[in-house]
Write an enzyme that holds these catalytic residues in place. Structure first.
Site, PDB file in Angstrom:
ATOM      1  N   GLU A  69       0.775  -1.249   0.000  1.00 18.15           N
ATOM      2  CA  GLU A  69       0.000   0.000   0.000  1.00 18.15           C
ATOM      3  C   GLU A  69       0.805   1.297   0.000  1.00 18.15           C
ATOM      4  O   GLU A  69       0.634   2.134   0.892  1.00 18.15           O
ATOM      5  CB  GLU A  69      -0.932   0.031   1.223  1.00 18.15           C
ATOM      6  CG  GLU A  69      -1.977  -1.055   1.197  1.00 18.15           C
ATOM      7  CD  GLU A  69      -3.007  -0.939   2.310  1.00 18.15           C
ATOM      8  OE1 GLU A  69      -2.804  -0.160   3.256  1.00 18.15           O
ATOM      9  OE2 GLU A  69      -4.033  -1.619   2.210  1.00 18.15           O
TER      10      GLU A  69
ATOM     11  N   GLU B 181      -5.775  -8.737   0.506  1.00 17.58           N
ATOM     12  CA  GLU B 181      -6.306  -8.359   1.824  1.00 17.58           C
ATOM     13  C   GLU B 181      -7.786  -8.062   1.696  1.00 17.58           C
ATOM     14  O   GLU B 181      -8.203  -7.324   0.788  1.00 17.58           O
ATOM     15  CB  GLU B 181      -5.637  -7.096   2.383  1.00 17.58           C
ATOM     16  CG  GLU B 181      -4.321  -7.339   3.037  1.00 17.58           C
ATOM     17  CD  GLU B 181      -3.798  -6.106   3.762  1.00 17.58           C
ATOM     18  OE1 GLU B 181      -4.614  -5.318   4.291  1.00 17.58           O
ATOM     19  OE2 GLU B 181      -2.573  -5.935   3.798  1.00 17.58           O
TER      20      GLU B 181
END
Ligand code: BG6
Length: 486
Positions: free
Chosen positions: A201, A382
């Site tokens: 991320e 995720e």
């Protein structure tokens, strides 16, 4: 929920964690200090902080995502609680934890390596053997159970020394340190690990703990991003040379983002906000800065310095697949000024106790968006529901809400594959064994199929136990996703 058939053969069902939220083992096996080791616990109303001494030796702390005060030195104090130090102690429970994953039938486990276990200061001439040996035994144990490892090389952390010397990712020198670290992992684990994520991320990184920069501002952020892009491309190059079968990605935070209304101004605002997230994937997956990048830089006064050869490197060494996290959906209105990943929780959806809007269709939407744009396989690395779990006196936990959340999101993936034709490689549920929340530092925000007996201050036996969702996920995997019933 659709009634389309099972997932494709070989679809990777599994779980995901990060080192500093899960592993612990602070100071053990030669592990050096990490940037995130200075982050305290927090909760929904009290943000996590970093602790420091100022130039006059006075103690203080500040918001963990904000710039450090001038002259502050990150410092650990005995009377503060730092969740990364022990986390939930995978360091001493790895065999037991992997056995539980195997019992559920996991086909993949995504975990991150702790950078300072391999290079305690980031700049040693040789990697730390104890660190490499730790991860090699973890990988061997996974493979012995038929579980494919996926390694995140850097999950939102870095050696403290690189923060001090180079201002983290704001400094170009950090690129070489990172590539050297990644190469050491490939040398040791390359014959056993096929799936690699260079970063976690990057579009969600902020501040000294996660990005390593002490003076965060938008121009510094974009310079740091450029350095990460170059580091990733160099790593993909080396990785492909050393391991021709390896597959590389970076994980992007890509929860759904919609216009708040059908007003053209809202629609364009949402489009621009989404493009700011695409900007990173465009560079890393297509291999070039997109046309709108200059406007993003101009808007914040960024003057990103690039060296000769960077453009060619980015073009030549792109990602093999696009991986992302998906948790919720948010809406954007014209004039909103929130930070990159902010936005208003989607008012039309139910919310988790942490206010995250539950939107399974948004996952199908995002899978399609990403495949439409990049035409590369996608991977949901995720997804999950942070919830308040209640435990019965016998230790059982009836987490029906979690099973419902997961079933709906898995059905959305199945639809994207079976109906829309999106090639999705797998699904690794976040926090498959309970771990420390990244945003709040709490244990109370639990994601797992497996409970860990520990509270927000680290008290507890660390005993592992199966929740109801453990048995449900075992059934899901055994049916290759055709039986999602709760
Ligand atoms: C992702 C991160 O953004 O979200 C994880 O990669 C994080 O590290 C996860 O834990 C869930 O967020 P939180 O704040 O609920 O832990």
């Amino acid at each position: 929920m659709s009634n389309t058939s099972a997932f494709p053969e070989g679809f990777y069902f599994g779980g995901a964690v990060s080192d500093w939220q899960f592993e612990g083992g602070f100071g053990k096996g030669g592990r050096g200090l990490l940037s995130v080791d200075f982050a305290t616990d927090g909760d929904q109303t009290n943000p996590r902080q970093v602790t420091w001494l100022d130039a006059r030796g006075n103690r203080g702390k500040s918001h963990w995502e904000e710039p450090l005060p001038e002259g502050a030195t990150l410092t650990i104090f005995d009377d503060e609680y730092y969740p990364s130090h022990r986390a939930v102690d995978f360091y001493h429970h790895w065999r037991e934890d992997i056995a539980l994953m195997a019992e559920m039938g996991f086909r993949m486990f995504r975990f991150s390596v702790c950078w300072t276990r391999i290079f305690p200061t980031g700049e040693e001439s040789q990697p730390n053997e104890e660190g490499l040996a730790f991860y090699e035994q973890v990988v061997d144990e996974l493979l012995a159970h038929g579980i494919e490892p996926m390694i995140t090389i850097c999950h939102d952390e870095m050696p403290l020394e690189l923060v001090k010397k180079y201002n983290g990712w704001a400094g170009r020198k950090t690129i070489d340190c990172y590539v050297c670290y990644a190469t050491a992992l490939f040398e040791r684990l390359g014959s056993k690990v096929k799936y690699w994520l260079t970063f976690n991320e990057p579009n969600a990184l902020r501040g000294v703990c996660m990005l390593g920069v002490t003076n965060q501002s938008e121009p510094v952020y974009w310079q740091a991003m450029h350095h990460m892009f170059v580091a990733s491309a160099k790593t993909v190059k080396v990785g492909h040379e050393m391991m021709p079968d390896a597959l590389f990605s970076t994980m992007f935070a890509m929860s759904a983002l919609y216009p708040a209304s059908s007003k053209p101004g809202d629609i364009f605002a949402a489009y621009q906000k989404r493009r700011e997230q695409y900007l990173l994937i465009d560079v890393m997956s297509r291999g070039a800065y997109p046309n709108f990048a200059q406007q993003v830089f101009d808007d914040c006064g960024a003057d990103v310095h690039m060296e000769p050869g960077d453009t060619e490197l980015l073009a030549a060494h792109t990602l093999d697949f696009v991986s992302f996290s998906y948790y919720r959906s948010t809406v954007v209105s014209e004039g909103d000024t929130f930070h990159r990943l902010g936005g208003t929780p989607n008012p039309t959806c139910p919310k988790t106790p942490w206010g995250w809007a539950i939107d399974p269709l948004g996952l199908r939407y995002t899978l399609n968006e990403l495949y439409d744009r990049y035409q590369k396989p996608v991977f949901v690395v995720e997804n999950g529901m942070g919830a308040v779990d209640e435990f019965e006196p016998d230790g059982s936990c009836h987490d029906t809400y979690r099973m419902e959340y997961l079933a709906e999101h898995l059905a959305a993936i199945r639809d994207a594959i079976a109906i829309d034709g999106v090639p999705c490689l797998g699904y690794t549920m976040w926090g498959s064994t309970d771990l420390v929340s990244r945003s709040t530092g709490e244990m109370a925000k639990r994601y797992g199929f497996v409970a860990v007996d520990m509270d927000d201050k680290g008290n507890g036996t660390l005993k592992r136990s199966a929740k109801d969702s453990f048995h449900w996920f075992k059934k899901v995997i055994a049916s290759n996703g055709s039986d999602l019933t709760v």
